[in-house]
Design a protein around this motif. Sequence first.
Motif, PDB file in Angstrom:
ATOM      1  N   UNK A   1       0.856  -1.178   0.000  1.00  0.00           N
ATOM      2  CA  UNK A   1       0.000   0.000   0.000  1.00  0.00           C
ATOM      3  C   UNK A   1       0.894   1.229   0.000  1.00  0.00           C
ATOM      4  N   UNK A   2       0.298   2.378  -0.274  1.00  0.00           N
ATOM      5  CA  UNK A   2       1.070   3.624  -0.253  1.00  0.00           C
ATOM      6  C   UNK A   2       1.640   3.879   1.146  1.00  0.00           C
ATOM      7  N   UNK A   3       0.896   3.487   2.179  1.00  0.00           N
ATOM      8  CA  UNK A   3       1.352   3.706   3.555  1.00  0.00           C
ATOM      9  C   UNK A   3       2.601   2.908   3.889  1.00  0.00           C
ATOM     10  N   UNK A   4       2.888   1.865   3.108  1.00  0.00           N
ATOM     11  CA  UNK A   4       4.092   1.065   3.339  1.00  0.00           C
ATOM     12  C   UNK A   4       5.353   1.757   2.831  1.00  0.00           C
ATOM     13  N   UNK A   5       5.186   2.826   2.085  1.00  0.00           N
ATOM     14  CA  UNK A   5       6.331   3.496   1.487  1.00  0.00           C
ATOM     15  C   UNK A   5       7.148   4.289   2.496  1.00  0.00           C
ATOM     16  N   UNK A   6       8.423   4.428   2.197  1.00  0.00           N
ATOM     17  CA  UNK A   6       9.330   5.230   3.030  1.00  0.00           C
ATOM     18  C   UNK A   6       9.108   6.712   2.728  1.00  0.00           C
ATOM     19  N   UNK A   7       8.899   7.506   3.771  1.00  0.00           N
ATOM     20  CA  UNK A   7       8.699   8.943   3.594  1.00  0.00           C
ATOM     21  C   UNK A   7      10.029   9.593   3.219  1.00  0.00           C
ATOM     22  N   UNK A   8      10.088  10.131   1.993  1.00  0.00           N
ATOM     23  CA  UNK A   8      11.311  10.789   1.534  1.00  0.00           C
ATOM     24  C   UNK A   8      11.342  12.259   1.915  1.00  0.00           C
ATOM     25  N   UNK A   9      10.207  12.911   1.792  1.00  0.00           N
ATOM     26  CA  UNK A   9      10.160  14.342   2.112  1.00  0.00           C
ATOM     27  C   UNK A   9       8.730  14.762   2.375  1.00  0.00           C
ATOM     28  N   UNK A  10       8.573  15.819   3.156  1.00  0.00           N
ATOM     29  CA  UNK A  10       7.269  16.431   3.390  1.00  0.00           C
ATOM     30  C   UNK A  10       7.415  17.922   3.126  1.00  0.00           C
ATOM     31  N   UNK A  11       6.683  18.396   2.121  1.00  0.00           N
ATOM     32  CA  UNK A  11       6.775  19.781   1.681  1.00  0.00           C
ATOM     33  C   UNK A  11       5.567  20.572   2.162  1.00  0.00           C
ATOM     34  N   UNK A  12       5.788  21.871   2.330  1.00  0.00           N
ATOM     35  CA  UNK A  12       4.767  22.794   2.824  1.00  0.00           C
ATOM     36  C   UNK A  12       4.873  24.041   1.946  1.00  0.00           C
ATOM     37  N   UNK A  13       3.767  24.463   1.341  1.00  0.00           N
ATOM     38  CA  UNK A  13       3.857  25.565   0.374  1.00  0.00           C
ATOM     39  C   UNK A  13       4.304  26.874   1.031  1.00  0.00           C
ATOM     40  N   UNK A  14       4.206  26.976   2.358  1.00  0.00           N
ATOM     41  CA  UNK A  14       4.626  28.193   3.048  1.00  0.00           C
ATOM     42  C   UNK A  14       6.142  28.275   3.202  1.00  0.00           C
ATOM     43  N   UNK A  15       6.786  27.139   3.362  1.00  0.00           N
ATOM     44  CA  UNK A  15       8.227  27.144   3.610  1.00  0.00           C
ATOM     45  C   UNK A  15       9.056  26.567   2.458  1.00  0.00           C
ATOM     46  N   UNK A  16       8.390  26.003   1.442  1.00  0.00           N
ATOM     47  CA  UNK A  16       9.096  25.399   0.309  1.00  0.00           C
ATOM     48  C   UNK A  16       8.632  26.003  -1.015  1.00  0.00           C
ATOM     49  N   UNK A  17       8.737  27.337  -1.154  1.00  0.00           N
ATOM     50  CA  UNK A  17       8.234  27.974  -2.376  1.00  0.00           C
ATOM     51  C   UNK A  17       9.005  27.587  -3.638  1.00  0.00           C
ATOM     52  N   UNK A  18      10.234  27.070  -3.471  1.00  0.00           N
ATOM     53  CA  UNK A  18      11.000  26.648  -4.641  1.00  0.00           C
ATOM     54  C   UNK A  18      10.523  25.284  -5.146  1.00  0.00           C
ATOM     55  N   UNK A  19       9.684  24.599  -4.350  1.00  0.00           N
ATOM     56  CA  UNK A  19       9.181  23.277  -4.718  1.00  0.00           C
ATOM     57  C   UNK A  19       7.673  23.254  -4.953  1.00  0.00           C
ATOM     58  N   UNK A  20       6.957  24.184  -4.341  1.00  0.00           N
ATOM     59  CA  UNK A  20       5.501  24.267  -4.497  1.00  0.00           C
ATOM     60  C   UNK A  20       5.131  25.702  -4.838  1.00  0.00           C
ATOM     61  N   UNK A  21       4.378  25.863  -5.902  1.00  0.00           N
ATOM     62  CA  UNK A  21       3.897  27.184  -6.300  1.00  0.00           C
ATOM     63  C   UNK A  21       2.413  27.057  -6.600  1.00  0.00           C
ATOM     64  N   UNK A  22       1.613  28.003  -6.110  1.00  0.00           N
ATOM     65  CA  UNK A  22       0.161  27.923  -6.255  1.00  0.00           C
ATOM     66  C   UNK A  22      -0.355  29.188  -6.910  1.00  0.00           C
ATOM     67  N   UNK A  23      -1.160  29.007  -7.935  1.00  0.00           N
ATOM     68  CA  UNK A  23      -1.856  30.123  -8.586  1.00  0.00           C
ATOM     69  C   UNK A  23      -3.326  29.766  -8.669  1.00  0.00           C
ATOM     70  N   UNK A  24      -4.119  30.318  -7.747  1.00  0.00           N
ATOM     71  CA  UNK A  24      -5.546  30.042  -7.693  1.00  0.00           C
ATOM     72  C   UNK A  24      -5.759  28.537  -7.524  1.00  0.00           C
ATOM     73  N   UNK A  25      -6.350  27.869  -8.510  1.00  0.00           N
ATOM     74  CA  UNK A  25      -6.638  26.430  -8.407  1.00  0.00           C
ATOM     75  C   UNK A  25      -5.551  25.565  -9.035  1.00  0.00           C
ATOM     76  N   UNK A  26      -4.461  26.178  -9.489  1.00  0.00           N
ATOM     77  CA  UNK A  26      -3.380  25.432 -10.130  1.00  0.00           C
ATOM     78  C   UNK A  26      -2.204  25.284  -9.170  1.00  0.00           C
ATOM     79  N   UNK A  27      -1.716  24.044  -9.046  1.00  0.00           N
ATOM     80  CA  UNK A  27      -0.591  23.733  -8.174  1.00  0.00           C
ATOM     81  C   UNK A  27       0.577  23.249  -9.026  1.00  0.00           C
TER      82      UNK A  27
END
Length: 225
Positions: A131-157
């Motif tokens: 299952x997906x839950x069996x996977x090893x967590x590689x990273x956890x991103x947050x759009x507030x602190x990881x703007x170089x990895x997550x960018x949001x424009x209205x409904x587009x991520x």
Amino acid sequence: MKNALLPLAFALLATSALAKDQATFRYTPPKDAERPMVVEGMAGPQGGDFALRLLFDKLPFGKDCGRSCANVTLLLDTDDNPRSGLRLGSRAAETGADLAILIQGTRDFVGTSGENYLRVKVRRLSDDARSVDDGELLTELDHRRDPERIHIEDKTVFLLIDASSNLPSGRKVRIIYHPPGSRALQATMAGMLSGSATSGKVMIFRRGGWGKAPQGGQRIGTENK
């Protein structure tokens, strides 16, 4: 109404040179869908990352969705090989996936107030994952602190997912999106061994920033120097 009758649309790009470098899928959710759903996705290799542009039918996080914000999982079979990675049986589209990308609209609670944000978890799926839950967590991103990895424009991520974590590599990558109650959607894009990652043909995001092109980045084609 039976789920099989739900309006679905699956689209791959026309068989052109560009079709080898990016994957596009489209989905029409049922009208009574409670959570925000991805209705269009573009993905492709970009340098050492997988770049994704995901359009939701509703804002994926915030006060409007309350307790029913986005909770979407995308899977990448990074070597297009069903014999490695997630094991769900030969008939499951998800079998063979090596990477799970979980996109969740959530909230930080501080006392009686809280802050809404978008969280992205990336899990590595080994051969013994059931299952997906069996996977090893590689990273956890947050759009507030990881703007170089997550960018949001209205409904587009827009997402940039690091592909350097000892993942299987191939000339092709399979992307799987399985909305609840519907059949799985699949598309194939160029892999890290195809040469497309460094050729400049796929640039969902401009080099050095998100750029000012429509939707936050160049859709496809030769990179602007």
